[in-house]
Design a protein around this motif. Structure first.
Motif, PDB file in Angstrom:
ATOM      1  N   LEU A  32      -7.610  18.304  -9.287  1.00 39.01           N
ATOM      2  CA  LEU A  32      -7.998  19.164  -9.198  1.00 39.01           C
ATOM      3  C   LEU A  32      -9.664  18.931  -8.783  1.00 39.01           C
ATOM      4  O   LEU A  32     -10.090  20.164  -7.670  1.00 39.01           O
ATOM      5  N   GLN A 219     -15.846  27.997  -9.816  1.00 43.18           N
ATOM      6  CA  GLN A 219     -13.997  27.905 -10.783  1.00 43.18           C
ATOM      7  C   GLN A 219     -14.589  28.107 -12.163  1.00 43.18           C
ATOM      8  O   GLN A 219     -13.510  28.686 -12.486  1.00 43.18           O
ATOM      9  N   ASP A 223     -11.259  29.353 -12.982  1.00 39.32           N
ATOM     10  CA  ASP A 223     -10.377  28.562 -13.215  1.00 39.32           C
ATOM     11  C   ASP A 223     -11.705  27.350 -14.600  1.00 39.32           C
ATOM     12  O   ASP A 223     -11.722  26.672 -14.089  1.00 39.32           O
ATOM     13  N   ASP A 225     -10.582  24.822 -16.483  1.00 37.53           N
ATOM     14  CA  ASP A 225      -9.846  23.551 -16.357  1.00 37.53           C
ATOM     15  C   ASP A 225     -10.204  23.377 -14.883  1.00 37.53           C
ATOM     16  O   ASP A 225     -10.877  21.449 -14.680  1.00 37.53           O
ATOM     17  N   SER A 226     -10.710  23.815 -13.618  1.00 37.48           N
ATOM     18  CA  SER A 226     -11.540  23.679 -12.447  1.00 37.48           C
ATOM     19  C   SER A 226     -12.958  23.046 -12.698  1.00 37.48           C
ATOM     20  O   SER A 226     -13.476  22.057 -12.121  1.00 37.48           O
TER      21      SER A 226
END
Length: 255
Positions: A32, A219, A223, A225-226
């Motif tokens: 990531l 992000q 996303d 998590d990113s």
């Protein structure tokens, strides 16, 4: 008596970071933070934070000396103006810069007429925004150090015939060195984490103005998590800078 509030203060700082660690997907962490957009944002953040720190030193050191040593009227008002970025919401600072250096700003019109280029939404705009919010940290550190040291050594040097530039270079600057190191660290760390003024004045263009905090924000919408991984990366970089540089900056005080 001091331990309970001290522990509460520490918890207020540490527990949010722990929350990020708990939420993060450590198995994907390397991939990531090494994506193209993440690396571009990290490189841009380090570059612009470094340039803005240099600008803070070049502009902030003379300003701090003037504020600490000048007896002119209006110095208190000037000090309040200089410290304004410390209390202003960063978005307000970004708007102020935009209406100063933007296409219709009175200084922006002049810059465009002379160079044919526009400042907003460029890498230069990122550096200006970071300098705007970070320089007061350096000025506060240096002015406090100068006021604490007094001006007796400078007066002695002047009575011995030293010229003002010699006094500044041989007496004032050595007095400033410990505080200068500490102020540089604080300014770099503040510039590295700058978000509000940057996104308002410079936008969020990948590879041009999208620094690491802006990449985290971007992000977070697509996303999580990113975003969490990049937030942890930003924390690691900031902690590393402060841990490695600040103790050396304080060596002069301890000795």
């Amino acid at each position: 008596m001091l331990w309970p509030p001290a522990i509460c203060a520490l918890a207020l700082v540490v527990l949010p970071v722990v929350g990020l660690l708990v939420r993060s997907d450590l198995t994907r962490f390397p991939s990531l933070i090494t994506s193209t957009s993440s690396l571009n944002a990290l490189k841009l953040s380090l570059l612009t934070a470094g340039l803005s720190t240099v600008a803070c030193v070049l502009l902030g050191v003379p300003l701090a000396v003037v504020l600490a040593r000048s007896g002119a009227r209006g110095v208190r008002v000037l000090r309040a103006v200089v410290l304004l970025p410390l209390v202003l919401p960063p978005v307000v600072g970004g708007l102020a810069l935009l209406y100063l250096l933007g296409r219709k700003g009175f200084l922006g019109v002049l810059v465009t007429a002379l160079t044919g280029e526009q400042v907003p939404f460029t890498t230069a705009a990122v550096v200006i925004a970071q300098t705007f919010v970070a320089m007061p940290f350096l000025v506060v550190s240096l002015e406090g150090a100068l006021r604490g040291a007094g001006d007796r050594y400078e007066r002695v040097a002047s009575t011995l015939g030293a010229k003002p530039w010699t006094v500044f270079r041989r007496v004032t600057l050595p007095l400033l060195l410990p505080a200068l190191g500490s102020g540089i660290v604080l300014s770099f760390a503040r510039a590295l984490g700058e978000f509000g003024a940057t996104i308002t004045f410079a936008g969020s263009l990948e590879g041009v103005t999208r620094t690491l905090p802006l990449e985290v924000y971007t992000q977070a919408e697509v996303d999580v998590d990113s975003a969490v991984a990049l937030a942890l990366l930003l924390i690691l970089v900031a902690v590393a800078v402060i841990a490695l540089a600040r103790p050396r900056a304080l060596e002069g005080v301890r000795s």
